[in-house]
Design an enzyme around this catalytic site. Structure first.
Site, PDB file in Angstrom:
ATOM      1  N   ASN A  34      22.660 -18.525  62.062  1.00  0.00           N
ATOM      2  CA  ASN A  34      23.460 -19.765  62.109  1.00  0.00           C
ATOM      3  C   ASN A  34      23.035 -20.762  61.034  1.00  0.00           C
ATOM      4  O   ASN A  34      23.492 -21.906  61.042  1.00  0.00           O
ATOM      5  CB  ASN A  34      23.377 -20.412  63.510  1.00  0.00           C
ATOM      6  N   ASN A  37      17.912 -22.737  59.893  1.00  0.00           N
ATOM      7  CA  ASN A  37      16.664 -22.866  59.115  1.00  0.00           C
ATOM      8  C   ASN A  37      16.672 -21.893  57.935  1.00  0.00           C
ATOM      9  O   ASN A  37      15.640 -21.313  57.597  1.00  0.00           O
ATOM     10  CB  ASN A  37      15.451 -22.619  60.013  1.00  0.00           C
ATOM     11  N   LYS A  86      10.931 -22.405  65.610  1.00  0.00           N
ATOM     12  CA  LYS A  86       9.528 -21.969  65.595  1.00  0.00           C
ATOM     13  C   LYS A  86       8.489 -23.074  65.360  1.00  0.00           C
ATOM     14  O   LYS A  86       7.308 -22.780  65.219  1.00  0.00           O
ATOM     15  CB  LYS A  86       9.347 -20.906  64.513  1.00  0.00           C
ATOM     16  N   SER A 126       4.443 -13.917  69.505  1.00  0.00           N
ATOM     17  CA  SER A 126       3.430 -14.625  68.719  1.00  0.00           C
ATOM     18  C   SER A 126       2.082 -14.565  69.424  1.00  0.00           C
ATOM     19  O   SER A 126       2.017 -14.509  70.657  1.00  0.00           O
ATOM     20  CB  SER A 126       3.883 -16.084  68.600  1.00  0.00           C
ATOM     21  N   THR A 128       0.431 -16.907  69.921  1.00  0.00           N
ATOM     22  CA  THR A 128       0.331 -18.146  70.700  1.00  0.00           C
ATOM     23  C   THR A 128       0.295 -17.844  72.205  1.00  0.00           C
ATOM     24  O   THR A 128      -0.224 -18.639  72.991  1.00  0.00           O
ATOM     25  CB  THR A 128       1.499 -19.106  70.340  1.00  0.00           C
ATOM     26  N   TYR A 151       7.322 -24.268  72.710  1.00  0.00           N
ATOM     27  CA  TYR A 151       7.578 -23.081  71.881  1.00  0.00           C
ATOM     28  C   TYR A 151       6.881 -21.857  72.489  1.00  0.00           C
ATOM     29  O   TYR A 151       7.479 -20.791  72.652  1.00  0.00           O
ATOM     30  CB  TYR A 151       7.078 -23.322  70.446  1.00  0.00           C
ATOM     31  N   LYS A 155       8.242 -18.076  74.204  1.00  0.00           N
ATOM     32  CA  LYS A 155       7.817 -16.701  73.878  1.00  0.00           C
ATOM     33  C   LYS A 155       7.382 -15.966  75.150  1.00  0.00           C
ATOM     34  O   LYS A 155       7.712 -14.802  75.352  1.00  0.00           O
ATOM     35  CB  LYS A 155       6.680 -16.726  72.841  1.00  0.00           C
ATOM     36  N   ASP A 297      -5.146 -27.156  68.244  1.00  0.00           N
ATOM     37  CA  ASP A 297      -5.603 -26.025  67.427  1.00  0.00           C
ATOM     38  C   ASP A 297      -6.638 -25.182  68.178  1.00  0.00           C
ATOM     39  O   ASP A 297      -7.596 -25.710  68.752  1.00  0.00           O
ATOM     40  CB  ASP A 297      -6.233 -26.519  66.110  1.00  0.00           C
TER      41      ASP A 297
HETATM   42  P1  NAD Z   1      12.699 -18.777  60.320  1.00  0.00           P
HETATM   43  O1  NAD Z   1      13.038 -20.103  60.876  1.00  0.00           O
HETATM   44  O2  NAD Z   1      12.422 -18.658  58.870  1.00  0.00           O
HETATM   45  O3  NAD Z   1      13.851 -17.712  60.679  1.00  0.00           O
HETATM   46  C1  NAD Z   1      14.610 -17.801  61.866  1.00  0.00           C
HETATM   47  C2  NAD Z   1      16.069 -17.615  61.482  1.00  0.00           C
HETATM   48  O4  NAD Z   1      16.848 -17.638  62.676  1.00  0.00           O
HETATM   49  C3  NAD Z   1      16.592 -18.721  60.574  1.00  0.00           C
HETATM   50  O5  NAD Z   1      17.305 -18.148  59.502  1.00  0.00           O
HETATM   51  C4  NAD Z   1      17.531 -19.531  61.484  1.00  0.00           C
HETATM   52  O6  NAD Z   1      18.601 -20.089  60.752  1.00  0.00           O
HETATM   53  C5  NAD Z   1      17.966 -18.466  62.466  1.00  0.00           C
HETATM   54  N1  NAD Z   1      18.338 -18.955  63.805  1.00  0.00           N
HETATM   55  C6  NAD Z   1      17.647 -19.787  64.625  1.00  0.00           C
HETATM   56  N2  NAD Z   1      18.312 -19.971  65.770  1.00  0.00           N
HETATM   57  C7  NAD Z   1      19.444 -19.238  65.706  1.00  0.00           C
HETATM   58  C8  NAD Z   1      20.523 -19.008  66.570  1.00  0.00           C
HETATM   59  N3  NAD Z   1      20.622 -19.600  67.754  1.00  0.00           N
HETATM   60  N4  NAD Z   1      21.529 -18.183  66.179  1.00  0.00           N
HETATM   61  C9  NAD Z   1      21.469 -17.573  64.970  1.00  0.00           C
HETATM   62  N5  NAD Z   1      20.465 -17.766  64.094  1.00  0.00           N
HETATM   63  C10 NAD Z   1      19.465 -18.584  64.460  1.00  0.00           C
HETATM   64  O7  NAD Z   1      11.470 -18.218  61.171  1.00  0.00           O
HETATM   65  P2  NAD Z   1      10.508 -16.983  60.874  1.00  0.00           P
HETATM   66  O8  NAD Z   1       9.207 -17.522  60.407  1.00  0.00           O
HETATM   67  O9  NAD Z   1      11.203 -15.967  60.069  1.00  0.00           O
HETATM   68  O10 NAD Z   1      10.285 -16.478  62.359  1.00  0.00           O
HETATM   69  C11 NAD Z   1      11.065 -15.420  62.895  1.00  0.00           C
HETATM   70  C12 NAD Z   1      10.643 -15.176  64.329  1.00  0.00           C
HETATM   71  O11 NAD Z   1       9.254 -14.875  64.360  1.00  0.00           O
HETATM   72  C13 NAD Z   1      10.850 -16.350  65.273  1.00  0.00           C
HETATM   73  O12 NAD Z   1      11.250 -15.845  66.530  1.00  0.00           O
HETATM   74  C14 NAD Z   1       9.460 -16.953  65.372  1.00  0.00           C
HETATM   75  O13 NAD Z   1       9.276 -17.628  66.600  1.00  0.00           O
HETATM   76  C15 NAD Z   1       8.597 -15.721  65.281  1.00  0.00           C
HETATM   77  N6  NAD Z   1       7.228 -15.990  64.798  1.00  0.00           N
HETATM   78  C16 NAD Z   1       7.065 -16.627  63.593  1.00  0.00           C
HETATM   79  C17 NAD Z   1       5.781 -16.882  63.141  1.00  0.00           C
HETATM   80  C18 NAD Z   1       5.544 -17.613  61.850  1.00  0.00           C
HETATM   81  O14 NAD Z   1       4.441 -18.150  61.653  1.00  0.00           O
HETATM   82  N7  NAD Z   1       6.505 -17.666  60.923  1.00  0.00           N
HETATM   83  C19 NAD Z   1       4.658 -16.482  63.908  1.00  0.00           C
HETATM   84  C20 NAD Z   1       4.888 -15.830  65.118  1.00  0.00           C
HETATM   85  C21 NAD Z   1       6.185 -15.590  65.551  1.00  0.00           C
HETATM   86  C1  WQD Z   2      -3.648 -22.486  60.243  1.00  0.00           C
HETATM   87  C2  WQD Z   2      -4.984 -23.200  60.118  1.00  0.00           C
HETATM   88  C3  WQD Z   2      -4.993 -25.463  60.952  1.00  0.00           C
HETATM   89  C4  WQD Z   2      -2.312 -27.132  57.968  1.00  0.00           C
HETATM   90  C5  WQD Z   2       1.041 -21.658  63.950  1.00  0.00           C
HETATM   91  C6  WQD Z   2       1.640 -21.628  65.328  1.00  0.00           C
HETATM   92  C7  WQD Z   2       1.615 -20.226  65.886  1.00  0.00           C
HETATM   93  C8  WQD Z   2       2.289 -19.259  64.917  1.00  0.00           C
HETATM   94  C9  WQD Z   2       1.726 -19.378  63.532  1.00  0.00           C
HETATM   95  C10 WQD Z   2       4.629 -19.093  65.507  1.00  0.00           C
HETATM   96  C11 WQD Z   2      -5.308 -24.036  61.359  1.00  0.00           C
HETATM   97  C12 WQD Z   2      -5.262 -25.425  59.464  1.00  0.00           C
HETATM   98  C13 WQD Z   2      -3.090 -26.268  58.693  1.00  0.00           C
HETATM   99  C14 WQD Z   2      -2.937 -28.178  57.233  1.00  0.00           C
HETATM  100  C15 WQD Z   2      -5.073 -27.357  57.975  1.00  0.00           C
HETATM  101  N1  WQD Z   2       3.697 -19.545  64.785  1.00  0.00           N
HETATM  102  N2  WQD Z   2      -4.441 -26.377  58.694  1.00  0.00           N
HETATM  103  N3  WQD Z   2      -4.303 -28.229  57.256  1.00  0.00           N
HETATM  104  O1  WQD Z   2      -1.668 -23.281  63.841  1.00  0.00           O
HETATM  105  O2  WQD Z   2      -2.657 -20.992  63.408  1.00  0.00           O
HETATM  106  O3  WQD Z   2      -0.290 -21.209  64.028  1.00  0.00           O
HETATM  107  O4  WQD Z   2       1.767 -20.746  63.111  1.00  0.00           O
HETATM  108  O5  WQD Z   2       4.551 -18.376  66.467  1.00  0.00           O
HETATM  109  O6  WQD Z   2       2.272 -20.248  67.109  1.00  0.00           O
HETATM  110  O7  WQD Z   2       0.886 -22.493  66.162  1.00  0.00           O
HETATM  111  O8  WQD Z   2      -1.001 -21.949  61.786  1.00  0.00           O
HETATM  112  O9  WQD Z   2      -0.691 -22.456  59.407  1.00  0.00           O
HETATM  113  O10 WQD Z   2      -0.409 -24.310  61.105  1.00  0.00           O
HETATM  114  O11 WQD Z   2      -2.671 -23.428  60.652  1.00  0.00           O
HETATM  115  O12 WQD Z   2      -6.288 -27.467  57.953  1.00  0.00           O
HETATM  116  O13 WQD Z   2      -2.282 -29.001  56.578  1.00  0.00           O
HETATM  117  O14 WQD Z   2      -4.894 -24.133  59.034  1.00  0.00           O
HETATM  118  O15 WQD Z   2      -5.809 -26.412  61.580  1.00  0.00           O
HETATM  119  O16 WQD Z   2      -6.691 -23.908  61.563  1.00  0.00           O
HETATM  120  P1  WQD Z   2      -1.504 -21.933  63.320  1.00  0.00           P
HETATM  121  P2  WQD Z   2      -1.105 -23.074  60.682  1.00  0.00           P
END
Ligand code: NAD
Ligand code: WQD
Length: 346
Positions: A34, A37, A86, A126, A128, A151, A155, A297
């Protein structure tokens, strides 16, 4: 015959890298996104890497009728479900936005899958869900704990729903618990596109090095770790994307079941180690200060990813320097594109 895989959120950061790997692994791909992001140009960027067009539905997965139309028009053989919001911090401010999009999206998607007898799904979870753990490495058998953010709740709830559908409704589900995805595709055509000020460490580092941010603040150096800063398991997004293809292959071959896999390298790095790796690969001295701890954190966490290595036959290829190198090259390419756009006559 090639199977067609629906990738929800396939224009996002991890989704776009996974679409590349799927296309290069002989799957046909349909994307629904959609653009909440991401931008539609990502589809062209993917094609510039694979030379294969991306079939794109601009639509919302919480909208049942859009999903039904898609499932009626395409013969979907399996789903990789990324679409979700996310941002952990934002989820605390706007919990309903997260419950609605992430949980409703998962339920609507699975309902329409069920109606169309599509039962194979790989779901983005995640680390998390492990909460504030005391002892790493963390294996999949480690208990999940009460979430520390809305968030995280989404999950946990989505994992639970998927487990139930696997138990009672014939679904074949894979839950992938990512640790910290970073880096970008080596082509520099796709990567992370953070909106506004990044929350995450690596985009903050690259934007600081590019002069977009003045300096990085390290969130605390008084933790009980070797250099006092937090430890995380950073994983290259291309390694992560390849794991999705392996997980999908596995899900398609298994019987009704639900399997959980951690995806990390199995090695933890401190914030200062990440900064040092970035400085070494880029040759840039990064301006940074030590600041206060960030609320919420976790002190240190890294994965035991043995299960993914053994069962999915997946091994991460990239080290921390590769991650920093690709993240920096992506940032340079982004900055150059932005400059080109800015210098074009209106
Ligand atoms: P992102 O935001 O880059 O990608 C998500 C995509 O989904 C985007 O393109 C957004 O436009 C689309 N989207 C969101 N809601 C929607 C909806 N209702 N309908 C259709 N499209 C929708 O995020 P990402 O980093 O690629 O993360 C992908 C997945 O992985 C997410 O579920 C996120 O929670 C999970 N995840 C991400 C991380 C991370 O650090 N990036 C870590 C752990 C888990
Ligand atoms: C990494 C480390 C910060 C920014 C998050 C979500 C987690 C998952 C991944 C989705 C930490 C430190 C960060 C800054 C810093 N996402 N930091 N200065 O917090 O491990 O995880 O993203 O599922 O759910 O919580 O990732 O990249 O934010 O931080 O010192 O400006 O870097 O304290 O130790 P995090 P992060």
């Amino acid at each position: 015959m090639k199977k067609t895989i629906l990738v929800t959120g396939g224009l996002g950061y991890i989704g776009s890298h996974t679409v590349v790997e799927l296309q290069e692994s002989n799957y046909d791909v349909v994307v629904i996104d959609n653009l909440s992001n991401s931008i539609s140009e990502v589809a062209e960027k993917i094609t510039s890497i694979t030379q294969i067009p991306v079939k794109l539905y601009i639509g919302d997965i919480t909208d049942e009728s859009s999903l039904k139309t898609l499932f009626e028009q395409e013969t979907i053989g399996g789903v990789i479900h990324f679409a979700a919001h996310k941002a952990v911090g934002e989820s605390v401010q706007k919990p309903f936005k997260y419950y609605r999009n992430n949980i409703d999206g998962m339920i609507t998607l699975q309902k329409v899958m069920h109606q169309h007898h599509v039962k194979t799904i790989v779901f983005s979870s995640s680390c998390t869900v492990y909460g504030d753990t005391k002892h790493s490495p963390i294996a999949e058998t480690h208990p999940v704990t009460e979430a520390i953010s809305p968030y995280g709740t989404t999950k946990l709830v989505c994992e639970q729903i998927l487990k139930e559908l696997c138990r009672y409704s014939g679904f074949k589900g894979i839950i992938l618990r990512y640790f910290n995805p970073v880096g970008a595709h080596p082509s520099t055509c796709i990567g992370e596109l953070p909106l506004g000020v990044p929350d995450n460490l690596v985009p903050y580092i690259t934007q600081t090095a590019a002069g977009i941010r003045e300096k990085l603040t390290v969130f605390g150096n008084d933790y009980n770790t070797a250099d006092g800063t937090n430890i995380r398991d950073y994983i290259h997004v291309v390694d992560l994307a390849r794991a999705h293809v392996k997980a999908l292959d596995y899900a398609l071959s298994m019987n009704q079941d639900c399997e959980i896999f951690n995806l990390g390298t199995g090695t933890g790095h401190s914030v200062l180690e990440v900064i040092q790796a970035f400085e070494q690969t880029s040759g840039i001295s990064l301006p940074y200060v030590i600041g206060a701890r960030r609320t919420g954190d976790v002190e240190q966490i890294w994965a035991d990813a043995t299960k993914a290595v053994q069962i999915l036959n997946w091994t991460p290829q990239y080290n921390l320097h590769d991650m920093m190198d690709s993240a920096w090259k992506w940032q340079v390419a982004l900055s150059q594109n932005n400059q080109k756009r800015a210098s074009k006559p209106a």
